[in-house]
Motif scaffolding. Structure first.
Motif, PDB file in Angstrom:
ATOM      1  N   TRP A  67       0.850  -1.200   0.000  1.00  0.00           N
ATOM      2  CA  TRP A  67       0.000   0.000   0.000  1.00  0.00           C
ATOM      3  C   TRP A  67       0.881   1.244   0.000  1.00  0.00           C
ATOM      4  O   TRP A  67       0.578   2.239  -0.661  1.00  0.00           O
ATOM      5  N   SER A  96       2.173   1.918  -3.447  1.00  0.00           N
ATOM      6  CA  SER A  96       1.119   2.492  -4.279  1.00  0.00           C
ATOM      7  C   SER A  96       1.004   3.995  -4.035  1.00  0.00           C
ATOM      8  O   SER A  96       0.896   4.798  -4.971  1.00  0.00           O
ATOM      9  N   ASP A  97       1.040   4.398  -2.771  1.00  0.00           N
ATOM     10  CA  ASP A  97       0.987   5.830  -2.441  1.00  0.00           C
ATOM     11  C   ASP A  97       2.214   6.561  -2.960  1.00  0.00           C
ATOM     12  O   ASP A  97       2.136   7.728  -3.370  1.00  0.00           O
ATOM     13  N   LYS A 113       1.782   7.404  -6.579  1.00  0.00           N
ATOM     14  CA  LYS A 113       0.912   8.583  -6.713  1.00  0.00           C
ATOM     15  C   LYS A 113       1.699   9.862  -6.468  1.00  0.00           C
ATOM     16  O   LYS A 113       1.543  10.856  -7.187  1.00  0.00           O
ATOM     17  N   LEU A 157     -11.338   2.984  -8.215  1.00  0.00           N
ATOM     18  CA  LEU A 157     -10.253   2.560  -7.327  1.00  0.00           C
ATOM     19  C   LEU A 157      -9.168   3.632  -7.229  1.00  0.00           C
ATOM     20  O   LEU A 157      -8.608   3.856  -6.153  1.00  0.00           O
ATOM     21  N   ARG A 185     -10.188   6.096  -4.828  1.00  0.00           N
ATOM     22  CA  ARG A 185     -10.456   5.494  -3.519  1.00  0.00           C
ATOM     23  C   ARG A 185     -11.942   5.539  -3.185  1.00  0.00           C
ATOM     24  O   ARG A 185     -12.359   5.876  -2.076  1.00  0.00           O
ATOM     25  N   ILE A 198      -4.109  -4.845  -8.187  1.00  0.00           N
ATOM     26  CA  ILE A 198      -4.941  -4.418  -7.056  1.00  0.00           C
ATOM     27  C   ILE A 198      -4.382  -4.922  -5.730  1.00  0.00           C
ATOM     28  O   ILE A 198      -3.598  -5.866  -5.683  1.00  0.00           O
ATOM     29  N   ARG A 225      -5.880  -5.948  -1.803  1.00  0.00           N
ATOM     30  CA  ARG A 225      -7.065  -6.230  -0.995  1.00  0.00           C
ATOM     31  C   ARG A 225      -6.675  -6.284   0.474  1.00  0.00           C
ATOM     32  O   ARG A 225      -5.704  -6.935   0.848  1.00  0.00           O
ATOM     33  N   ALA A 246     -11.583  -3.725   1.760  1.00  0.00           N
ATOM     34  CA  ALA A 246     -11.079  -2.609   0.955  1.00  0.00           C
ATOM     35  C   ALA A 246     -10.271  -3.123  -0.229  1.00  0.00           C
ATOM     36  O   ALA A 246      -9.515  -4.085  -0.119  1.00  0.00           O
ATOM     37  N   GLU A 256      -7.878  -1.450  -3.454  1.00  0.00           N
ATOM     38  CA  GLU A 256      -7.270  -0.278  -4.083  1.00  0.00           C
ATOM     39  C   GLU A 256      -6.321  -0.744  -5.178  1.00  0.00           C
ATOM     40  O   GLU A 256      -5.990  -1.929  -5.272  1.00  0.00           O
ATOM     41  N   GLU A 297      -1.380   1.584 -10.262  1.00  0.00           N
ATOM     42  CA  GLU A 297      -1.220   3.034 -10.368  1.00  0.00           C
ATOM     43  C   GLU A 297      -0.390   3.396 -11.596  1.00  0.00           C
ATOM     44  O   GLU A 297      -0.684   4.370 -12.304  1.00  0.00           O
ATOM     45  N   ARG A 342     -15.257  11.346  -5.799  1.00  0.00           N
ATOM     46  CA  ARG A 342     -14.572  11.229  -4.508  1.00  0.00           C
ATOM     47  C   ARG A 342     -15.249  12.094  -3.453  1.00  0.00           C
ATOM     48  O   ARG A 342     -15.438  11.664  -2.312  1.00  0.00           O
TER      49      ARG A 342
END
Length: 371
Positions: free
Chosen positions: A141, A144-145, A148, A226, A229, A243, A245, A249, A251, A257, A311
């Motif tokens: 996770w 992934s951030d 971004k 996704l 969010r 993805i 999981r 949740a 994402e 991404e 969003r």
């Protein structure tokens, strides 16, 4: 004139382990490498670690080039990148540290040496939330951030004339491996010290491109929700590697991404896409017609604005000031509210209202108040 450099350097704990005097201290550094906060470490262990950390601050302040290279893998590669001496420049250094106490301590010491040696440089420490190697799901996770963040920030630096450098000598191996795999999408050059040699390996950006558009277009509603969010109610048919999981949740993963951002710009300029969430956002009779003659870049803004509205509807606490969601303040029936489609000297607004079922109906694109 040489370009300014944006240099990303992941930071591990080599500075601490190299400075440790014995195996007891080194073992405790390894043991607590994933401790999120100082308070998570037992007092007895904290006291031993203080024997390493507290003398390091004055030691790093007074370290010359050769000593700094021995002390820190990150500083070793940074110094070698500059040819042995840091120049008087206004380069930007981003020190990426794990979401841990010792990671942030180490990055702070690396930053201190760079700024002491070359005050004109800018050094920012980025502690990436959940970036730790204890738990795989939260680590992914965090990646992934991070993707971004890169997509949001690095194009701005490139537009300002910076050359993007990924310096991948330091940091945890898991982070290094990930950054190496995505470097061709973000960095102009990747550098690291080859094994135990004193040579700095420099790898230019390779012509790598994801074939993303077809995959994303086939699953556009899923990707849009996704990426914003927002829970997606339909069947998730995109590849599992795209993805993440956790409980209920779902994402996009770091790879999802990458795929999304590689395709999004191309797709969003193409046309007005159907609503990502028809239960909450629908297009009125005149909306598609009002967007029919706008330029490609404006169409990109409209599609992005619809994502932001999606969003906003899902989470009213979202920081979406760019929408400027507000009542029209004048008679524009059936529209009761308006949001920014884009904001510049030719600003346009999307006018909308809510129907009896709580669904927002987008009525038209037009000039905002004062135009």
């Amino acid at each position: 004139m040489n370009k300014r450099r944006y240099i990303l350097s992941p930071c591990g704990t080599s500075l601490l382990t190299n400075f440790a005097k014995d195996g007891r201290q080194r073992n405790l550094i390894y043991k607590h490498a994933n401790a999120k906060n100082k308070s998570d470490v037992p007092e007895a262990d904290k006291a031993v670690l203080a024997e390493v950390i507290e003398p390091l601050a004055p030691a790093i302040e007074t370290a010359g080039y050769e000593q700094a290279q021995v002390m820190s893998a990150e500083l070793n590669s940074i110094i070698k990148f500059y040819g042995g001496v840091l120049p008087e420049s206004n380069d930007f250094h981003l020190l990426l540290c794990s979401d841990t106490w010792l990671g942030e301590v180490t990055a702070g010491l690396v930053s201190r040496w760079i700024l002491k040696t070359c005050p004109g440089m800018t050094v920012v420490i980025h502690r990436q939330e959940d970036l730790q190697t204890r738990e795989m799901t939260t680590f992914q996770w965090a990646l992934s951030d991070l993707v971004k963040k890169f997509y949001e920030q690095l194009p701005k630096y490139k537009a300002d004339g910076y050359k993007i450098i990924f310096n991948l000598t330091g940091g945890f191996k898991a982070v290094q491996g990930f950054l190496q795999s995505i470097a061709n999408f973000f960095a102009d050059e990747t550098v690291y010290i080859f094994e135990q040699s004193e040579m700095l390996m420099r790898i230019p950006r390779l012509p790598v491109k994801l074939d993303a558009v077809e995959t994303v277009e086939k699953n556009l509603a899923c990707f849009r929700n996704l990426a914003s969010r927002v829970p997606y109610e339909g069947d998730i048919t995109i590849p599992e590697t795209m993805i993440l999981r956790m409980d209920d949740a779902v994402e996009l993963s770091a790879w999802g991404e990458l795929l999304w951002n590689e395709a999004k710009e191309q797709l969003y300029k193409k046309r007005l896409w159907p609503s990502p969430n028809p239960e909450k956002i629908r297009y009125g009779k005149g909306f598609e017609k009002s967007t029919g003659s706008i330029e490609q870049d404006r169409m990109r803004h409209v599609n992005n604005t619809i994502d932001k509205l999606n969003r906003f509807i899902h989470d009213r606490k979202s920081n979406l000031k760019s929408l400027d969601f507000k009542p029209t303040g004048r008679e524009m029936a059936p529209s009761t509210h308006e949001i920014d489609a884009w904001a510049d000297k030719d600003a346009q607004r999307i006018f909308l209202h809510k129907d009896g079922n709580g669904c927002y109906i987008l009525n038209k694109l037009g000039k905002g108040l004062g135009h």
